[in-house]
Design a protein around this motif. Sequence first.
Motif, PDB file in Angstrom:
ATOM      1  N   PHE A  45     -10.131  -5.534   2.006  1.00  0.00           N
ATOM      2  CA  PHE A  45     -10.064  -4.247   1.307  1.00  0.00           C
ATOM      3  C   PHE A  45      -8.655  -3.654   1.390  1.00  0.00           C
ATOM      4  N   PHE A  46      -8.062  -3.629   2.589  1.00  0.00           N
ATOM      5  CA  PHE A  46      -6.722  -3.053   2.736  1.00  0.00           C
ATOM      6  C   PHE A  46      -5.686  -3.854   1.956  1.00  0.00           C
ATOM      7  N   LYS A  47      -5.807  -5.160   1.961  1.00  0.00           N
ATOM      8  CA  LYS A  47      -4.859  -5.992   1.217  1.00  0.00           C
ATOM      9  C   LYS A  47      -4.934  -5.696  -0.281  1.00  0.00           C
ATOM     10  N   GLU A  48      -6.150  -5.683  -0.820  1.00  0.00           N
ATOM     11  CA  GLU A  48      -6.330  -5.429  -2.249  1.00  0.00           C
ATOM     12  C   GLU A  48      -5.943  -4.005  -2.627  1.00  0.00           C
ATOM     13  N   THR A  49      -6.299  -3.048  -1.789  1.00  0.00           N
ATOM     14  CA  THR A  49      -6.008  -1.650  -2.079  1.00  0.00           C
ATOM     15  C   THR A  49      -4.510  -1.375  -2.009  1.00  0.00           C
ATOM     16  N   CYS A  50      -3.812  -1.998  -1.079  1.00  0.00           N
ATOM     17  CA  CYS A  50      -2.352  -1.875  -1.001  1.00  0.00           C
ATOM     18  C   CYS A  50      -1.723  -2.374  -2.295  1.00  0.00           C
ATOM     19  N   ALA A  51      -2.158  -3.528  -2.760  1.00  0.00           N
ATOM     20  CA  ALA A  51      -1.612  -4.085  -4.004  1.00  0.00           C
ATOM     21  C   ALA A  51      -1.900  -3.164  -5.196  1.00  0.00           C
ATOM     22  N   ASP A  52      -3.122  -2.640  -5.254  1.00  0.00           N
ATOM     23  CA  ASP A  52      -3.493  -1.737  -6.353  1.00  0.00           C
ATOM     24  C   ASP A  52      -2.634  -0.462  -6.352  1.00  0.00           C
ATOM     25  N   TRP A  53      -2.469   0.162  -5.181  1.00  0.00           N
ATOM     26  CA  TRP A  53      -1.692   1.393  -5.109  1.00  0.00           C
ATOM     27  C   TRP A  53      -0.205   1.136  -5.319  1.00  0.00           C
ATOM     28  N   THR A  54       0.272  -0.047  -4.955  1.00  0.00           N
ATOM     29  CA  THR A  54       1.673  -0.379  -5.211  1.00  0.00           C
ATOM     30  C   THR A  54       1.938  -0.405  -6.712  1.00  0.00           C
ATOM     31  N   LYS A  55       1.040  -1.040  -7.455  1.00  0.00           N
ATOM     32  CA  LYS A  55       1.178  -1.075  -8.921  1.00  0.00           C
ATOM     33  C   LYS A  55       1.067   0.330  -9.509  1.00  0.00           C
ATOM     34  N   ARG A  56       0.096   1.079  -9.040  1.00  0.00           N
ATOM     35  CA  ARG A  56      -0.134   2.417  -9.590  1.00  0.00           C
ATOM     36  C   ARG A  56       1.032   3.355  -9.285  1.00  0.00           C
ATOM     37  N   ALA A  57       1.579   3.269  -8.067  1.00  0.00           N
ATOM     38  CA  ALA A  57       2.706   4.133  -7.697  1.00  0.00           C
ATOM     39  C   ALA A  57       3.941   3.806  -8.538  1.00  0.00           C
ATOM     40  N   ALA A  58       4.139   2.523  -8.836  1.00  0.00           N
ATOM     41  CA  ALA A  58       5.271   2.131  -9.687  1.00  0.00           C
ATOM     42  C   ALA A  58       5.084   2.644 -11.110  1.00  0.00           C
ATOM     43  N   ARG A  59       3.853   2.653 -11.581  1.00  0.00           N
ATOM     44  CA  ARG A  59       3.554   3.090 -12.941  1.00  0.00           C
ATOM     45  C   ARG A  59       3.604   4.614 -13.073  1.00  0.00           C
ATOM     46  N   GLU A  60       2.984   5.312 -12.134  1.00  0.00           N
ATOM     47  CA  GLU A  60       2.845   6.760 -12.254  1.00  0.00           C
ATOM     48  C   GLU A  60       4.003   7.549 -11.657  1.00  0.00           C
ATOM     49  N   ARG A  61       4.619   7.002 -10.627  1.00  0.00           N
ATOM     50  CA  ARG A  61       5.777   7.627  -9.979  1.00  0.00           C
ATOM     51  C   ARG A  61       5.527   9.069  -9.540  1.00  0.00           C
ATOM     52  N   ASP A  62       4.355   9.335  -9.012  1.00  0.00           N
ATOM     53  CA  ASP A  62       4.062  10.668  -8.488  1.00  0.00           C
ATOM     54  C   ASP A  62       3.880  10.595  -6.974  1.00  0.00           C
ATOM     55  N   GLU A  63       3.964  11.754  -6.350  1.00  0.00           N
ATOM     56  CA  GLU A  63       3.928  11.819  -4.885  1.00  0.00           C
ATOM     57  C   GLU A  63       2.592  11.367  -4.308  1.00  0.00           C
ATOM     58  N   GLN A  64       1.481  11.742  -4.937  1.00  0.00           N
ATOM     59  CA  GLN A  64       0.154  11.360  -4.425  1.00  0.00           C
ATOM     60  C   GLN A  64      -0.018   9.851  -4.419  1.00  0.00           C
ATOM     61  N   SER A  65       0.434   9.182  -5.453  1.00  0.00           N
ATOM     62  CA  SER A  65       0.325   7.721  -5.517  1.00  0.00           C
ATOM     63  C   SER A  65       1.182   7.067  -4.444  1.00  0.00           C
ATOM     64  N   LYS A  66       2.359   7.614  -4.223  1.00  0.00           N
ATOM     65  CA  LYS A  66       3.251   7.073  -3.184  1.00  0.00           C
ATOM     66  C   LYS A  66       2.640   7.248  -1.798  1.00  0.00           C
ATOM     67  N   LEU A  67       2.014   8.400  -1.571  1.00  0.00           N
ATOM     68  CA  LEU A  67       1.366   8.646  -0.279  1.00  0.00           C
ATOM     69  C   LEU A  67       0.191   7.685  -0.058  1.00  0.00           C
ATOM     70  N   ALA A  68      -0.626   7.493  -1.091  1.00  0.00           N
ATOM     71  CA  ALA A  68      -1.755   6.568  -0.974  1.00  0.00           C
ATOM     72  C   ALA A  68      -1.255   5.147  -0.749  1.00  0.00           C
ATOM     73  N   GLN A  69      -0.209   4.760  -1.468  1.00  0.00           N
ATOM     74  CA  GLN A  69       0.360   3.430  -1.278  1.00  0.00           C
ATOM     75  C   GLN A  69       0.848   3.265   0.159  1.00  0.00           C
ATOM     76  N   ALA A  70       1.566   4.239   0.673  1.00  0.00           N
ATOM     77  CA  ALA A  70       2.085   4.162   2.040  1.00  0.00           C
ATOM     78  C   ALA A  70       0.942   4.043   3.051  1.00  0.00           C
ATOM     79  N   MET A  71      -0.101   4.846   2.864  1.00  0.00           N
ATOM     80  CA  MET A  71      -1.221   4.834   3.807  1.00  0.00           C
ATOM     81  C   MET A  71      -1.934   3.482   3.818  1.00  0.00           C
ATOM     82  N   TYR A  72      -2.291   2.970   2.640  1.00  0.00           N
ATOM     83  CA  TYR A  72      -3.046   1.718   2.586  1.00  0.00           C
ATOM     84  C   TYR A  72      -2.180   0.506   2.924  1.00  0.00           C
ATOM     85  N   CYS A  73      -0.905   0.532   2.555  1.00  0.00           N
ATOM     86  CA  CYS A  73      -0.044  -0.610   2.885  1.00  0.00           C
ATOM     87  C   CYS A  73       0.276  -0.651   4.377  1.00  0.00           C
TER      88      CYS A  73
END
Length: 121
Positions: A84-112
């Motif tokens: 779950f953590f591996k897949e979720t990290c990958a998902d949030w990494t893509k989303r943070a690159a696409r959306e470039r907002d603070e919430q996405s970056k925080l979620a990416q940092a937490m799960y990665c």
Amino acid sequence: EPAKGMVSSSYMANYKSDIARPNNERALKPHSVMSVSFRAIDSRSRYHADFRVFNNHIDNSSMCMNFPKGSVEQRECRRAAVVFFKETCADWTKRAARERDEQSKLAQAMYCEANRTFEAG
């Protein structure tokens, strides 16, 4: 007595007052409980897992805390959490690159971070 060495006198005073407090009072850090659902490794069933988050950091020891400690269910839930953590990290990494907002970056940092540090053990 003045502080000697590498810490300031105010730091030493805070440290001594923290040590003087009871353990249960020190353990009460502000946190939130998150719930997620993910697939089990060897079946089509799903785990509903609860865990604590402190200041955008997942408390790895609390993963699957809604299952009895040491139970087969908790061990299997924690094994599935690795995936779950591996897949979720990958998902949030893509989303943070696409959306470039603070919430996405925080979620990416937490799960990665959890992906790097979590062990099912």
